[in-house]
Design a protein around this motif. Structure first.
Motif, PDB file in Angstrom:
ATOM      1  N   ILE A 103      43.885  40.824  43.519  1.00 54.98           N
ATOM      2  CA  ILE A 103      45.337  41.099  43.526  1.00 54.98           C
ATOM      3  C   ILE A 103      45.598  41.028  44.901  1.00 54.98           C
ATOM      4  N   VAL A 104      46.827  40.402  45.090  1.00 50.61           N
ATOM      5  CA  VAL A 104      47.197  39.753  46.307  1.00 50.61           C
ATOM      6  C   VAL A 104      48.602  40.020  46.605  1.00 50.61           C
ATOM      7  N   ASP A 105      48.970  40.561  47.815  1.00 52.12           N
ATOM      8  CA  ASP A 105      50.298  40.831  48.147  1.00 52.12           C
ATOM      9  C   ASP A 105      50.894  39.318  48.799  1.00 52.12           C
ATOM     10  N   SER A 165      39.249  51.824  41.273  1.00 53.10           N
ATOM     11  CA  SER A 165      37.817  52.460  41.330  1.00 53.10           C
ATOM     12  C   SER A 165      37.738  53.457  40.323  1.00 53.10           C
ATOM     13  N   PHE A 166      38.815  54.321  40.186  1.00 48.26           N
ATOM     14  CA  PHE A 166      38.647  55.343  39.103  1.00 48.26           C
ATOM     15  C   PHE A 166      38.584  54.719  37.796  1.00 48.26           C
ATOM     16  N   LEU A 167      39.028  53.374  37.562  1.00 46.55           N
ATOM     17  CA  LEU A 167      39.020  52.800  36.413  1.00 46.55           C
ATOM     18  C   LEU A 167      37.758  52.102  36.024  1.00 46.55           C
ATOM     19  N   GLY A 168      36.979  52.155  37.053  1.00 52.13           N
ATOM     20  CA  GLY A 168      35.323  51.558  36.904  1.00 52.13           C
ATOM     21  C   GLY A 168      35.014  50.353  37.601  1.00 52.13           C
ATOM     22  N   CYS A 169      36.058  49.985  38.248  1.00 49.69           N
ATOM     23  CA  CYS A 169      35.661  48.555  38.801  1.00 49.69           C
ATOM     24  C   CYS A 169      35.221  48.723  40.475  1.00 49.69           C
ATOM     25  N   THR A 170      34.490  47.965  40.849  1.00 57.68           N
ATOM     26  CA  THR A 170      34.277  47.784  42.399  1.00 57.68           C
ATOM     27  C   THR A 170      35.327  46.876  42.994  1.00 57.68           C
ATOM     28  N   VAL A 171      35.819  47.676  43.849  1.00 58.49           N
ATOM     29  CA  VAL A 171      37.078  47.204  44.852  1.00 58.49           C
ATOM     30  C   VAL A 171      36.435  46.611  46.045  1.00 58.49           C
ATOM     31  N   VAL A 172      36.849  45.398  46.488  1.00 57.97           N
ATOM     32  CA  VAL A 172      36.912  45.003  47.785  1.00 57.97           C
ATOM     33  C   VAL A 172      37.823  44.502  48.361  1.00 57.97           C
ATOM     34  N   THR A 173      38.256  45.168  49.388  1.00 55.44           N
ATOM     35  CA  THR A 173      39.628  45.066  49.921  1.00 55.44           C
ATOM     36  C   THR A 173      39.607  44.130  51.198  1.00 55.44           C
ATOM     37  N   ALA A 174      40.632  43.647  51.494  1.00 60.08           N
ATOM     38  CA  ALA A 174      41.018  42.458  52.754  1.00 60.08           C
ATOM     39  C   ALA A 174      42.435  42.996  53.179  1.00 60.08           C
ATOM     40  N   ARG A 214      37.047  35.487  54.601  1.00 63.37           N
ATOM     41  CA  ARG A 214      35.802  35.975  54.946  1.00 63.37           C
ATOM     42  C   ARG A 214      34.970  36.855  53.548  1.00 63.37           C
ATOM     43  N   THR A 215      35.671  37.650  53.106  1.00 62.35           N
ATOM     44  CA  THR A 215      35.173  38.268  51.977  1.00 62.35           C
ATOM     45  C   THR A 215      34.727  37.126  50.809  1.00 62.35           C
ATOM     46  N   CYS A 216      35.517  36.336  50.556  1.00 60.16           N
ATOM     47  CA  CYS A 216      35.109  35.281  49.426  1.00 60.16           C
ATOM     48  C   CYS A 216      33.960  34.587  49.677  1.00 60.16           C
ATOM     49  N   ALA A 217      33.760  34.031  50.948  1.00 61.55           N
ATOM     50  CA  ALA A 217      32.736  33.550  51.698  1.00 61.55           C
ATOM     51  C   ALA A 217      31.244  33.968  51.367  1.00 61.55           C
ATOM     52  N   SER A 218      31.504  35.679  51.243  1.00 59.27           N
ATOM     53  CA  SER A 218      30.234  36.389  51.309  1.00 59.27           C
ATOM     54  C   SER A 218      30.116  37.034  49.915  1.00 59.27           C
ATOM     55  N   ARG A 219      31.174  37.008  49.162  1.00 54.78           N
ATOM     56  CA  ARG A 219      30.781  37.245  47.678  1.00 54.78           C
ATOM     57  C   ARG A 219      31.648  36.410  46.665  1.00 54.78           C
ATOM     58  N   PRO A 220      30.601  35.588  46.348  1.00 56.03           N
ATOM     59  CA  PRO A 220      31.339  34.580  45.283  1.00 56.03           C
ATOM     60  C   PRO A 220      31.771  35.113  43.927  1.00 56.03           C
ATOM     61  N   ARG A 221      31.446  36.253  43.277  1.00 59.70           N
ATOM     62  CA  ARG A 221      31.757  36.488  42.049  1.00 59.70           C
ATOM     63  C   ARG A 221      32.694  37.542  42.101  1.00 59.70           C
ATOM     64  N   LEU A 260      39.139  41.977  44.025  1.00 55.31           N
ATOM     65  CA  LEU A 260      39.746  41.698  45.523  1.00 55.31           C
ATOM     66  C   LEU A 260      40.806  42.245  45.439  1.00 55.31           C
ATOM     67  N   LEU A 261      41.272  43.058  46.471  1.00 57.07           N
ATOM     68  CA  LEU A 261      42.669  43.772  46.660  1.00 57.07           C
ATOM     69  C   LEU A 261      42.771  43.129  48.197  1.00 57.07           C
ATOM     70  N   VAL A 262      43.975  42.283  48.181  1.00 57.38           N
ATOM     71  CA  VAL A 262      44.375  41.889  49.557  1.00 57.38           C
ATOM     72  C   VAL A 262      46.034  42.361  49.879  1.00 57.38           C
ATOM     73  N   ASP A 263      46.079  43.372  50.574  1.00 57.51           N
ATOM     74  CA  ASP A 263      47.311  43.953  51.063  1.00 57.51           C
ATOM     75  C   ASP A 263      47.211  44.319  52.512  1.00 57.51           C
ATOM     76  N   ASP A 264      48.160  44.143  53.319  1.00 58.30           N
ATOM     77  CA  ASP A 264      48.163  44.416  54.674  1.00 58.30           C
ATOM     78  C   ASP A 264      48.666  45.707  54.983  1.00 58.30           C
ATOM     79  N   ASP A 265      49.259  46.597  54.093  1.00 61.61           N
ATOM     80  CA  ASP A 265      49.727  47.939  53.957  1.00 61.61           C
ATOM     81  C   ASP A 265      48.644  48.731  53.760  1.00 61.61           C
ATOM     82  N   GLU A 266      48.116  49.429  54.899  1.00 62.65           N
ATOM     83  CA  GLU A 266      46.783  50.302  54.453  1.00 62.65           C
ATOM     84  C   GLU A 266      46.920  51.244  53.489  1.00 62.65           C
ATOM     85  N   ARG A 267      48.032  52.069  53.469  1.00 65.18           N
ATOM     86  CA  ARG A 267      48.526  53.202  52.440  1.00 65.18           C
ATOM     87  C   ARG A 267      48.458  52.363  51.187  1.00 65.18           C
ATOM     88  N   VAL A 268      49.098  51.376  50.854  1.00 66.16           N
ATOM     89  CA  VAL A 268      49.219  50.864  49.471  1.00 66.16           C
ATOM     90  C   VAL A 268      47.606  50.351  49.082  1.00 66.16           C
TER      91      VAL A 268
END
Length: 173
Positions: A65-67, A36-45, A53-60, A19-27
């Protein structure tokens, strides 16, 4: 294909979810691409509300990583909330920010300063058992490393060395 990867000794699970949470779209976009290049699924907020909302629908989640400064609240408060809500299922948390947070919430395993580069993310993911080892090619002196990842994650990631052209942005965000 079964989805299993060869045992490299570095993967705790075949695929990690970050889970990646950052309000700066570029970052957010740049960091998500590197993860993603390192092979992980990334869910952004892009906000506290979106992360909820993301955590409510995706428990695992394997990592969050949070700003610190988000448009609708503080990342440190979000970490406390997610840790309480997810309980034993809460992932390790990493704070990624341009400034030091006023406090370090429980569950935070690392605080990283922006800008962050590919090698730093790779080190972080390796530390939690989620990234393959990198094989560096030999490069001529004076060349700048740009992270490029092989499309197949069945073999170690290879970082290619390329010169930085004058109009090209640094791959760090």
């Amino acid at each position: 294909m079964s989805g299993d990867r060869p045992d490299s000794g570095t993967f705790a699970t075949p695929m990690c979810v970050v889970l990646l949470v950052d309000d700066d779209e570029r970052v957010r976009t740049a960091v998500a691409r590197m993860i993603s290049f390192l092979g992980c699924t990334v869910v952004t907020a892009d906000s506290v509300a979106a992360a909820r909302r993301t955590c409510a629908s995706r428990p695992r989640l394997d990592l969050a990583i949070v700003d610190v400064d988000l448009g609708d609240g503080l990342g440190t408060d979000l970490i406390d909330e997610l840790r309480d809500h997810l309980g034993d299922e809460a992932p390790p948390f990493v704070i990624l920010s341009g400034r030091q947070p006023e406090r370090r919430p429980g569950g935070v395993v690392q605080i990283l300063q922006k800008p962050i580069g590919f090698a730093e993310l790779q080190t972080l993911l390796k530390a939690i058992g989620r990234a393959p080892p990198v094989e560096r090619s030999s490069a001529a002196p004076g060349r700048t490393s740009l992270a490029r990842v092989a499309p197949s994650m069945a073999s170690p990631v290879r970082v290619l060395e390329e010169p930085m052209s004058p109009g090209r942005r640094d791959p760090r965000c």
